[in-house]
Design an enzyme around this catalytic site. Structure first.
Site, PDB file in Angstrom:
ATOM      1  N   HIS A   7      42.564  36.869  29.148  1.00  0.00           N
ATOM      2  CA  HIS A   7      41.428  36.545  30.019  1.00  0.00           C
ATOM      3  C   HIS A   7      40.322  35.726  29.363  1.00  0.00           C
ATOM      4  O   HIS A   7      39.428  35.254  30.054  1.00  0.00           O
ATOM      5  CB  HIS A   7      40.816  37.830  30.585  1.00  0.00           C
TER       6      HIS A   7
ATOM      7  N   HIS B 221      44.195  39.609  35.138  1.00  0.00           N
ATOM      8  CA  HIS B 221      42.748  39.570  35.401  1.00  0.00           C
ATOM      9  C   HIS B 221      42.493  38.953  36.779  1.00  0.00           C
ATOM     10  O   HIS B 221      43.313  38.211  37.291  1.00  0.00           O
ATOM     11  CB  HIS B 221      42.103  38.722  34.297  1.00  0.00           C
TER      12      HIS B 221
ATOM     13  N   ARG C 153      37.604  33.221  28.026  1.00  0.00           N
ATOM     14  CA  ARG C 153      37.197  31.881  28.482  1.00  0.00           C
ATOM     15  C   ARG C 153      37.715  30.783  27.563  1.00  0.00           C
ATOM     16  O   ARG C 153      38.160  29.745  28.005  1.00  0.00           O
ATOM     17  CB  ARG C 153      35.661  31.796  28.545  1.00  0.00           C
TER      18      ARG C 153
ATOM     19  N   ASP D 261      28.808  42.618  24.576  1.00  0.00           N
ATOM     20  CA  ASP D 261      28.445  41.201  24.446  1.00  0.00           C
ATOM     21  C   ASP D 261      28.652  40.361  25.694  1.00  0.00           C
ATOM     22  O   ASP D 261      28.839  39.144  25.616  1.00  0.00           O
ATOM     23  CB  ASP D 261      29.264  40.596  23.303  1.00  0.00           C
TER      24      ASP D 261
ATOM     25  N   GLU E 187      28.095  49.425  20.165  1.00  0.00           N
ATOM     26  CA  GLU E 187      29.052  48.447  19.623  1.00  0.00           C
ATOM     27  C   GLU E 187      28.309  47.241  19.043  1.00  0.00           C
ATOM     28  O   GLU E 187      28.593  46.087  19.346  1.00  0.00           O
ATOM     29  CB  GLU E 187      30.057  48.002  20.690  1.00  0.00           C
TER      30      GLU E 187
ATOM     31  N   GLU F 270      30.415  35.239  24.121  1.00  0.00           N
ATOM     32  CA  GLU F 270      30.126  36.596  23.640  1.00  0.00           C
ATOM     33  C   GLU F 270      29.494  36.629  22.245  1.00  0.00           C
ATOM     34  O   GLU F 270      28.641  37.462  21.971  1.00  0.00           O
ATOM     35  CB  GLU F 270      31.407  37.447  23.664  1.00  0.00           C
TER      36      GLU F 270
HETATM   37  C1  UD1 Z   1      33.772  39.005  31.307  1.00  0.00           C
HETATM   38  C2  UD1 Z   1      32.924  38.911  30.025  1.00  0.00           C
HETATM   39  C3  UD1 Z   1      33.806  39.116  28.817  1.00  0.00           C
HETATM   40  C4  UD1 Z   1      34.625  40.382  28.925  1.00  0.00           C
HETATM   41  C5  UD1 Z   1      35.376  40.394  30.263  1.00  0.00           C
HETATM   42  C6  UD1 Z   1      36.090  41.708  30.418  1.00  0.00           C
HETATM   43  C7  UD1 Z   1      31.020  37.361  30.137  1.00  0.00           C
HETATM   44  C8  UD1 Z   1      30.556  35.965  29.934  1.00  0.00           C
HETATM   45  N1  UD1 Z   1      32.337  37.581  29.940  1.00  0.00           N
HETATM   46  O1  UD1 Z   1      34.704  37.926  31.282  1.00  0.00           O
HETATM   47  O2  UD1 Z   1      32.982  39.210  27.674  1.00  0.00           O
HETATM   48  O3  UD1 Z   1      35.558  40.389  27.892  1.00  0.00           O
HETATM   49  O4  UD1 Z   1      34.446  40.237  31.335  1.00  0.00           O
HETATM   50  O5  UD1 Z   1      37.064  41.637  31.407  1.00  0.00           O
HETATM   51  O6  UD1 Z   1      30.241  38.204  30.462  1.00  0.00           O
HETATM   52  N2  UD1 Z   1      36.603  38.239  39.057  1.00  0.00           N
HETATM   53  C9  UD1 Z   1      36.766  38.840  40.302  1.00  0.00           C
HETATM   54  N3  UD1 Z   1      36.653  40.208  40.392  1.00  0.00           N
HETATM   55  C10 UD1 Z   1      36.391  40.994  39.308  1.00  0.00           C
HETATM   56  C11 UD1 Z   1      36.201  40.379  38.062  1.00  0.00           C
HETATM   57  C12 UD1 Z   1      36.311  39.001  37.958  1.00  0.00           C
HETATM   58  O7  UD1 Z   1      37.017  38.173  41.277  1.00  0.00           O
HETATM   59  O8  UD1 Z   1      36.345  42.234  39.459  1.00  0.00           O
HETATM   60  C13 UD1 Z   1      36.800  36.775  38.923  1.00  0.00           C
HETATM   61  C14 UD1 Z   1      35.681  35.930  39.494  1.00  0.00           C
HETATM   62  O9  UD1 Z   1      36.270  34.803  40.072  1.00  0.00           O
HETATM   63  C15 UD1 Z   1      34.945  35.482  38.239  1.00  0.00           C
HETATM   64  C16 UD1 Z   1      36.041  35.377  37.217  1.00  0.00           C
HETATM   65  O10 UD1 Z   1      36.949  36.427  37.543  1.00  0.00           O
HETATM   66  O11 UD1 Z   1      34.273  34.268  38.440  1.00  0.00           O
HETATM   67  C17 UD1 Z   1      35.588  35.521  35.788  1.00  0.00           C
HETATM   68  O12 UD1 Z   1      34.781  36.702  35.658  1.00  0.00           O
HETATM   69  P1  UD1 Z   1      33.576  36.777  34.592  1.00  0.00           P
HETATM   70  O13 UD1 Z   1      32.936  38.116  34.674  1.00  0.00           O
HETATM   71  O14 UD1 Z   1      32.710  35.585  34.709  1.00  0.00           O
HETATM   72  O15 UD1 Z   1      34.323  36.586  33.228  1.00  0.00           O
HETATM   73  P2  UD1 Z   1      35.442  37.442  32.558  1.00  0.00           P
HETATM   74  O16 UD1 Z   1      36.488  36.483  32.092  1.00  0.00           O
HETATM   75  O17 UD1 Z   1      35.843  38.572  33.412  1.00  0.00           O
HETATM   76  N1  UDP Z   2      42.210  47.634  30.895  1.00  0.00           N
HETATM   77  C1  UDP Z   2      42.389  48.311  32.098  1.00  0.00           C
HETATM   78  N2  UDP Z   2      43.291  47.811  32.997  1.00  0.00           N
HETATM   79  C2  UDP Z   2      43.980  46.659  32.780  1.00  0.00           C
HETATM   80  C3  UDP Z   2      43.766  45.962  31.565  1.00  0.00           C
HETATM   81  C4  UDP Z   2      42.865  46.477  30.664  1.00  0.00           C
HETATM   82  O1  UDP Z   2      41.777  49.344  32.331  1.00  0.00           O
HETATM   83  O2  UDP Z   2      44.781  46.273  33.644  1.00  0.00           O
HETATM   84  C5  UDP Z   2      41.229  48.169  29.942  1.00  0.00           C
HETATM   85  C6  UDP Z   2      41.681  48.262  28.507  1.00  0.00           C
HETATM   86  O3  UDP Z   2      42.285  49.517  28.236  1.00  0.00           O
HETATM   87  C7  UDP Z   2      40.394  48.071  27.730  1.00  0.00           C
HETATM   88  C8  UDP Z   2      39.572  47.194  28.623  1.00  0.00           C
HETATM   89  O4  UDP Z   2      40.141  47.257  29.913  1.00  0.00           O
HETATM   90  O5  UDP Z   2      39.697  49.298  27.592  1.00  0.00           O
HETATM   91  C9  UDP Z   2      39.584  45.782  28.098  1.00  0.00           C
HETATM   92  O6  UDP Z   2      39.058  44.945  29.049  1.00  0.00           O
HETATM   93  P1  UDP Z   2      39.162  43.380  28.928  1.00  0.00           P
HETATM   94  O7  UDP Z   2      40.385  43.012  28.149  1.00  0.00           O
HETATM   95  O8  UDP Z   2      39.030  42.869  30.316  1.00  0.00           O
HETATM   96  O9  UDP Z   2      37.822  43.001  28.159  1.00  0.00           O
HETATM   97  P2  UDP Z   2      37.429  42.909  26.608  1.00  0.00           P
HETATM   98  O10 UDP Z   2      37.761  44.196  25.957  1.00  0.00           O
HETATM   99  O11 UDP Z   2      38.177  41.743  26.053  1.00  0.00           O
HETATM  100  O12 UDP Z   2      35.971  42.636  26.642  1.00  0.00           O
END
Ligand code: UD1
Ligand code: UDP
Length: 363
Positions: A204, A237, A206, A95, A117, A131
């Site tokens: 993490h 995160h 939003r 999602d 999923e 999501e």
């Molecule tokens: C995203 C997904 C969420 C998922 C999560 C898993 C959307 C809208 N959200 O949320 O569904 O649960 O990923 O972790 O698609 N950033 C970095 N490096 C990275 C990753 C993130 O710098 O490798 C930072 C950036 O500043 C970015 C912020 O984190 O703007 C947020 O990342 P983003 O992918 O927008 O949202 P997540 O909270 O990671």
């Molecule tokens: N995870 C990881 N390293 C971390 C934290 C989480 O590999 O430091 C894994 C965790 O086991 C799970 C996935 O990342 O499989 C969950 O990711 P996240 O919580 O970012 O996203 P969500 O599942 O909420 O979409």
């Protein structure tokens, strides 16, 4: 055999798609791997570890400023790739914004869309945001809906999806645990203050970003209260907003903030954890399989199966609610055992094979 395109962009998507890619390849399908680049470091480490060669990396994060940018930049790139490659089926997972972009790319080009999923719902478009909307939109256009549980199948049926487009296959995250969990494992996190039991936390979402002050203050208070017997580890995160607040507020000496862990380490550390505090989705599915109680830092969950099974408890972000729940589980062994002994409702680790069998059986 078919030409299958797998599109993902974030850490959790890859974790749950990887076993499906392995199965697809082992059955002789041609696999085209597309990474939108939504997550940079958090995903690239995983690709390297699992030796997955990406055919197309859209590197969208560089120019992204929020979810509209992520979705539109990813869709722009995906559309071109689908036109060049003409896959038989496009796979997306879950999602995220990358999921939605991948799904729209397939739909706009009249390519069959498989959603892994499928059918998770809270029916609250604000939680999780965005999501819940993403996954409902993907369900509207998916040809194959791979639902993890009967509950998710029921959701899809009640939204009018055709019965023969829905397959209950379990969650591929359980398949992934077979690739990550090691019989013997050591890590510096486990060796740090080894006499103390480990509480693992992740945050993490939003919709939790406005609640971070209260949430972190509460966790710091818990850390101080249980200082003698417990340590809290927080693989944080990459989101800079979260990092700033966490570093300011989580100052108790038995709290350690660490960089995101690679998934092999994370899963094995989870296995040695006493309790998890999280707003993550995937962790809610992994923990029941590993027998670890989870207090979910959200008001609602799309994984009610884990709550019903007894491993997950919804505690939201309210201070009193979190403190009461932590107290109950840390101080009452019967309550602890009830949660840690509950059984995993998310499948038996054979989801990927079922998914690829279904795709290959189709003419
Ligand atoms: C995203 C997904 C969420 C998922 C999560 C898993 C959307 C809208 N959200 O949320 O569904 O649960 O990923 O972790 O698609 N950033 C970095 N490096 C990275 C990753 C993130 O710098 O490798 C930072 C950036 O500043 C970015 C912020 O984190 O703007 C947020 O990342 P983003 O992918 O927008 O949202 P997540 O909270 O990671
Ligand atoms: N995870 C990881 N390293 C971390 C934290 C989480 O590999 O430091 C894994 C965790 O086991 C799970 C996935 O990342 O499989 C969950 O990711 P996240 O919580 O970012 O996203 P969500 O599942 O909420 O979409």
């Amino acid at each position: 055999m078919k030409k299958l395109m797998f599109i993902f962009g974030t850490r959790p998507e890859f974790i749950k798609v990887y076993p499906v890619i392995v199965e697809a390849k082992s059955q002789g399908n041609e696999c085209i791997i597309v990474n939108t680049g939504q997550h940079l470091e958090m995903l690239n480490e995983l690709l390297e570890y699992f030796q997955i060669t990406v055919d197309y990396d859209l590197k969208i994060m560089k120019e992204c400023n929020g979810i509209s940018d992520i979705t539109s930049n990813a869709l722009h790139g995906i559309d071109k790739i689908i036109k060049v490659e003409s896959p038989d089926v496009v796979f997306v997972h879950g999602d995220t914004s990358s999921t939605l972009a991948g799904a729209l790319g397939a739909f706009n080009n009249n390519v069959k869309l498989a959603h892994i999923e499928a059918g998770l719902r809270t029916y609250n478009l604000q939680a999780p945001f965005p999501e819940e909307a993403n996954r409902q939109m993907v369900s509207l256009i998916a040809d194959y809906n791979f639902a993890p549980t009967e509950t998710s199948r029921y959701n899809l049926l009640s939204e009018g999806k055709k019965i023969d487009s829905i397959y209950v296959v379990g969650n591929t995250v359980i398949d992934m645990l077979r690739y990550t969990i090691k019989p013997s494992f050591t890590h510096s996190i486990l060796e740090w203050e080894p006499e103390k039991k480990l509480i693992l936390m992740t945050v993490h979402r939003r919709e939790n970003l406005n609640e971070l002050d209260e949430l972190f203050e509460t966790i710091n208070e818990i850390a101080i209260k249980y200082h003698n017997n417990y340590k809290i580890v927080y693989p944080i995160h990459r989101n800079p907003e979260i990092r700033k607040k966490a570093n300011e507020i989580l100052t108790s000496s038995n709290v350690k903030i660490v960089e995101p862990l690679d998934t092999v380490n994370f899963h094995n550390i989870m296995k040695h954890t006493h309790l998890i505090l999280t707003d993550s989705g995937g962790i809610q599915e992994e923990a029941p399989s590993l027998g670890i109680p989870v207090l979910v830092l959200r008001d609602t969950t799309e994984r009610p199966e884990g709550v019903k099974a007894g491993t997950l408890r919804l505690v939201g972000t309210d201070k009193n609610s979190i403190i009461d729940a932590v107290e109950l589980i840390l101080e009452n062994q019967i309550e602890y055992n009830k949660m840690s002994e509950a059984s995993n409702p998310f499948g038996n680790g054979a989801s990927s094979k079922q998914i690829i069998d279904i795709i290959n059986d189709e003419k």
